[in-house]
Enzyme design. Sequence first.
Site, PDB file in Angstrom:
ATOM      1  N   LYS A 111      12.206  -6.449  31.946  1.00  0.00           N
ATOM      2  CA  LYS A 111      13.333  -6.339  31.006  1.00  0.00           C
ATOM      3  C   LYS A 111      13.102  -7.246  29.789  1.00  0.00           C
ATOM      4  O   LYS A 111      13.348  -6.868  28.642  1.00  0.00           O
ATOM      5  CB  LYS A 111      14.623  -6.720  31.748  1.00  0.00           C
ATOM      6  CG  LYS A 111      15.807  -7.092  30.903  1.00  0.00           C
ATOM      7  CD  LYS A 111      16.470  -5.909  30.245  1.00  0.00           C
ATOM      8  CE  LYS A 111      17.573  -6.401  29.315  1.00  0.00           C
ATOM      9  NZ  LYS A 111      18.187  -5.364  28.546  1.00  0.00           N
ATOM     10  N   LYS A 160      19.117 -14.837  23.128  1.00  0.00           N
ATOM     11  CA  LYS A 160      18.911 -15.348  24.493  1.00  0.00           C
ATOM     12  C   LYS A 160      17.670 -14.692  25.113  1.00  0.00           C
ATOM     13  O   LYS A 160      16.818 -15.365  25.699  1.00  0.00           O
ATOM     14  CB  LYS A 160      20.141 -15.039  25.361  1.00  0.00           C
ATOM     15  CG  LYS A 160      19.954 -15.444  26.813  1.00  0.00           C
ATOM     16  CD  LYS A 160      20.840 -14.667  27.767  1.00  0.00           C
ATOM     17  CE  LYS A 160      20.501 -13.221  27.820  1.00  0.00           C
ATOM     18  NZ  LYS A 160      21.087 -12.469  28.913  1.00  0.00           N
ATOM     19  N   THR A 189      20.749 -10.341  32.771  1.00  0.00           N
ATOM     20  CA  THR A 189      19.390 -10.605  32.269  1.00  0.00           C
ATOM     21  C   THR A 189      19.200 -12.116  32.242  1.00  0.00           C
ATOM     22  O   THR A 189      19.864 -12.809  31.463  1.00  0.00           O
ATOM     23  CB  THR A 189      19.202 -10.045  30.839  1.00  0.00           C
ATOM     24  OG1 THR A 189      19.482  -8.657  30.854  1.00  0.00           O
ATOM     25  CG2 THR A 189      17.776 -10.271  30.348  1.00  0.00           C
ATOM     26  N   LEU A 237      26.483 -11.329  34.715  1.00  0.00           N
ATOM     27  CA  LEU A 237      26.871 -12.567  34.033  1.00  0.00           C
ATOM     28  C   LEU A 237      25.975 -12.799  32.811  1.00  0.00           C
ATOM     29  O   LEU A 237      24.918 -12.195  32.686  1.00  0.00           O
ATOM     30  CB  LEU A 237      26.768 -13.737  35.013  1.00  0.00           C
ATOM     31  CG  LEU A 237      27.574 -13.592  36.311  1.00  0.00           C
ATOM     32  CD1 LEU A 237      27.394 -14.818  37.195  1.00  0.00           C
ATOM     33  CD2 LEU A 237      29.046 -13.379  36.027  1.00  0.00           C
ATOM     34  N   PRO A 238      26.392 -13.717  31.911  1.00  0.00           N
ATOM     35  CA  PRO A 238      25.651 -13.864  30.658  1.00  0.00           C
ATOM     36  C   PRO A 238      24.205 -14.349  30.798  1.00  0.00           C
ATOM     37  O   PRO A 238      23.301 -13.772  30.208  1.00  0.00           O
ATOM     38  CB  PRO A 238      26.490 -14.883  29.866  1.00  0.00           C
ATOM     39  CG  PRO A 238      27.847 -14.826  30.464  1.00  0.00           C
ATOM     40  CD  PRO A 238      27.652 -14.480  31.908  1.00  0.00           C
TER      41      PRO A 238
HETATM   42  P1  NAD Z   1      29.908 -10.642  28.557  1.00  0.00           P
HETATM   43  O1  NAD Z   1      29.848 -12.018  28.028  1.00  0.00           O
HETATM   44  O2  NAD Z   1      30.728  -9.609  27.842  1.00  0.00           O
HETATM   45  O3  NAD Z   1      30.397 -10.651  30.088  1.00  0.00           O
HETATM   46  C1  NAD Z   1      30.075 -11.641  31.020  1.00  0.00           C
HETATM   47  C2  NAD Z   1      31.300 -11.895  31.886  1.00  0.00           C
HETATM   48  O4  NAD Z   1      30.944 -12.811  32.913  1.00  0.00           O
HETATM   49  C3  NAD Z   1      32.469 -12.526  31.111  1.00  0.00           C
HETATM   50  O5  NAD Z   1      33.633 -11.728  31.280  1.00  0.00           O
HETATM   51  C4  NAD Z   1      32.620 -13.913  31.744  1.00  0.00           C
HETATM   52  O6  NAD Z   1      33.950 -14.376  31.784  1.00  0.00           O
HETATM   53  C5  NAD Z   1      32.075 -13.663  33.141  1.00  0.00           C
HETATM   54  N1  NAD Z   1      31.616 -14.849  33.860  1.00  0.00           N
HETATM   55  C6  NAD Z   1      30.790 -15.834  33.446  1.00  0.00           C
HETATM   56  N2  NAD Z   1      30.564 -16.726  34.433  1.00  0.00           N
HETATM   57  C7  NAD Z   1      31.290 -16.295  35.519  1.00  0.00           C
HETATM   58  C8  NAD Z   1      31.465 -16.757  36.843  1.00  0.00           C
HETATM   59  N3  NAD Z   1      30.859 -17.870  37.286  1.00  0.00           N
HETATM   60  N4  NAD Z   1      32.270 -16.049  37.659  1.00  0.00           N
HETATM   61  C9  NAD Z   1      32.899 -14.934  37.245  1.00  0.00           C
HETATM   62  N5  NAD Z   1      32.756 -14.427  35.990  1.00  0.00           N
HETATM   63  C10 NAD Z   1      31.956 -15.096  35.145  1.00  0.00           C
HETATM   64  O7  NAD Z   1      28.381 -10.168  28.643  1.00  0.00           O
HETATM   65  P2  NAD Z   1      27.831  -8.649  28.741  1.00  0.00           P
HETATM   66  O8  NAD Z   1      27.635  -8.100  27.369  1.00  0.00           O
HETATM   67  O9  NAD Z   1      28.631  -7.905  29.728  1.00  0.00           O
HETATM   68  O10 NAD Z   1      26.345  -8.953  29.300  1.00  0.00           O
HETATM   69  C11 NAD Z   1      26.120  -9.330  30.639  1.00  0.00           C
HETATM   70  C12 NAD Z   1      24.619  -9.364  30.887  1.00  0.00           C
HETATM   71  O11 NAD Z   1      24.065  -8.065  30.613  1.00  0.00           O
HETATM   72  C13 NAD Z   1      23.861 -10.348  29.991  1.00  0.00           C
HETATM   73  O12 NAD Z   1      22.878 -10.981  30.748  1.00  0.00           O
HETATM   74  C14 NAD Z   1      23.256  -9.455  28.905  1.00  0.00           C
HETATM   75  O13 NAD Z   1      22.059  -9.989  28.353  1.00  0.00           O
HETATM   76  C15 NAD Z   1      22.992  -8.173  29.680  1.00  0.00           C
HETATM   77  N6  NAD Z   1      22.992  -6.951  28.864  1.00  0.00           N
HETATM   78  C16 NAD Z   1      23.965  -6.743  27.940  1.00  0.00           C
HETATM   79  C17 NAD Z   1      23.940  -5.565  27.185  1.00  0.00           C
HETATM   80  C18 NAD Z   1      24.992  -5.293  26.129  1.00  0.00           C
HETATM   81  O14 NAD Z   1      24.836  -4.340  25.359  1.00  0.00           O
HETATM   82  N7  NAD Z   1      26.074  -6.056  26.075  1.00  0.00           N
HETATM   83  C19 NAD Z   1      22.936  -4.617  27.394  1.00  0.00           C
HETATM   84  C20 NAD Z   1      21.966  -4.856  28.374  1.00  0.00           C
HETATM   85  C21 NAD Z   1      22.007  -6.036  29.116  1.00  0.00           C
END
Ligand code: NAD
Length: 306
Positions: A175, A250, A100, A69-70
């Site tokens: 991280k 963030k 994260t 999740l975000p």
């Molecule tokens: P994203 O926003 O693409 O995906 C998050 C998903 O969670 C969304 O589809 C959203 O609808 C869903 N969501 C939110 N609340 C919810 C709930 N209560 N129940 C069900 N679904 C829910 O984000 P992402 O890029 O996939 O990143 C996710 C995490 O990974 C973050 O914490 C980010 O910092 C970390 N991260 C991302 C990357 C990257 O390159 N994108 C790399 C490393 C770490």
Amino acid sequence: MTSVKACVGFIGLGKMGRPMALNLARGGMRVKAHDLNLEALSGLESEGIQVMNHARAAVEGVDFVVSMLPDSAQVEALYLGEEGLLEEIDPQSIVVDCSTIAPKTTRLLAARAAQRNIRILDAPVSGGTAAAADGTLTFIVGGSEQVLNACRPLLKRMGSNILHAGEAGAGQTAKICNNMLLAVLMAGSAEVLQLGVANGLDPVRLTEIIRVSSGNNWALNLYNPYPGVMKDRPASKGYEGGFMVNHMTKDLRLAMDLAEASNCMTPMGESAQNLYSELKQTNEDYSHKDFSIIQYLYSPELISSS
Ligand code: NAD
């Protein structure tokens, strides 16, 4: 547990969660997926993933619950708040939160899980969407070693490095430290590239020189922020894809919170945070671009030529 066909409840099928869940399904695990955004779930059924319209249904009877999740607010709301998922999870299941988030939220979640005898890990990842798709993520894990060992077959299907940082919350702390340094290195690399260009150097040649000299670093060497230096990187593709500025800001906020709570001085991290805030103020659209777009702050002439 994993010898039959392990079952995973996967919550959060966004940019990272979706390819991770696909790797679990392709790796022979049964996956039940849930996301609040229906679009995030489209096309998963044809990949053998069961789409569930409620988080509760996704975690019922599973061996593992994985969440991606975000931010802290969404993780807290899912497990402890409105959705109260922790109350629904069977103590046989192991919870692995890959988001994260703030270490203090992770520790709160771990304490509540312990009250219900639920085993839990924080396992944020390093590596972006490409590593998630290739199954080569690095998992930075907090929690007990014994629980981590029970989760290795799961994590191995999504990543190539599994590193134990310490007890609950330690994965998040490590991280956040990594990402603060990454922001500093990215801003520093963009800064010197512009300094060189403004003084007559070719950014490709300057990169070749620094990468075999003492200023070498990951951002410059493998994720160069200057357009045209590395053709496969976001900087050469209009800064599309990759790791969003919003995620980096963030993570910098999480780093500053951690620094304040532990009385640490982090002037470099603060500078990086200010630079990214300034970047977002110049154009809100940059929030959704790759974080190497910090180059635009130093080289505004590139904006008109892009
Ligand atoms: P994203 O926003 O693409 O995906 C998050 C998903 O969670 C969304 O589809 C959203 O609808 C869903 N969501 C939110 N609340 C919810 C709930 N209560 N129940 C069900 N679904 C829910 O984000 P992402 O890029 O996939 O990143 C996710 C995490 O990974 C973050 O914490 C980010 O910092 C970390 N991260 C991302 C990357 C990257 O390159 N994108 C790399 C490393 C770490």
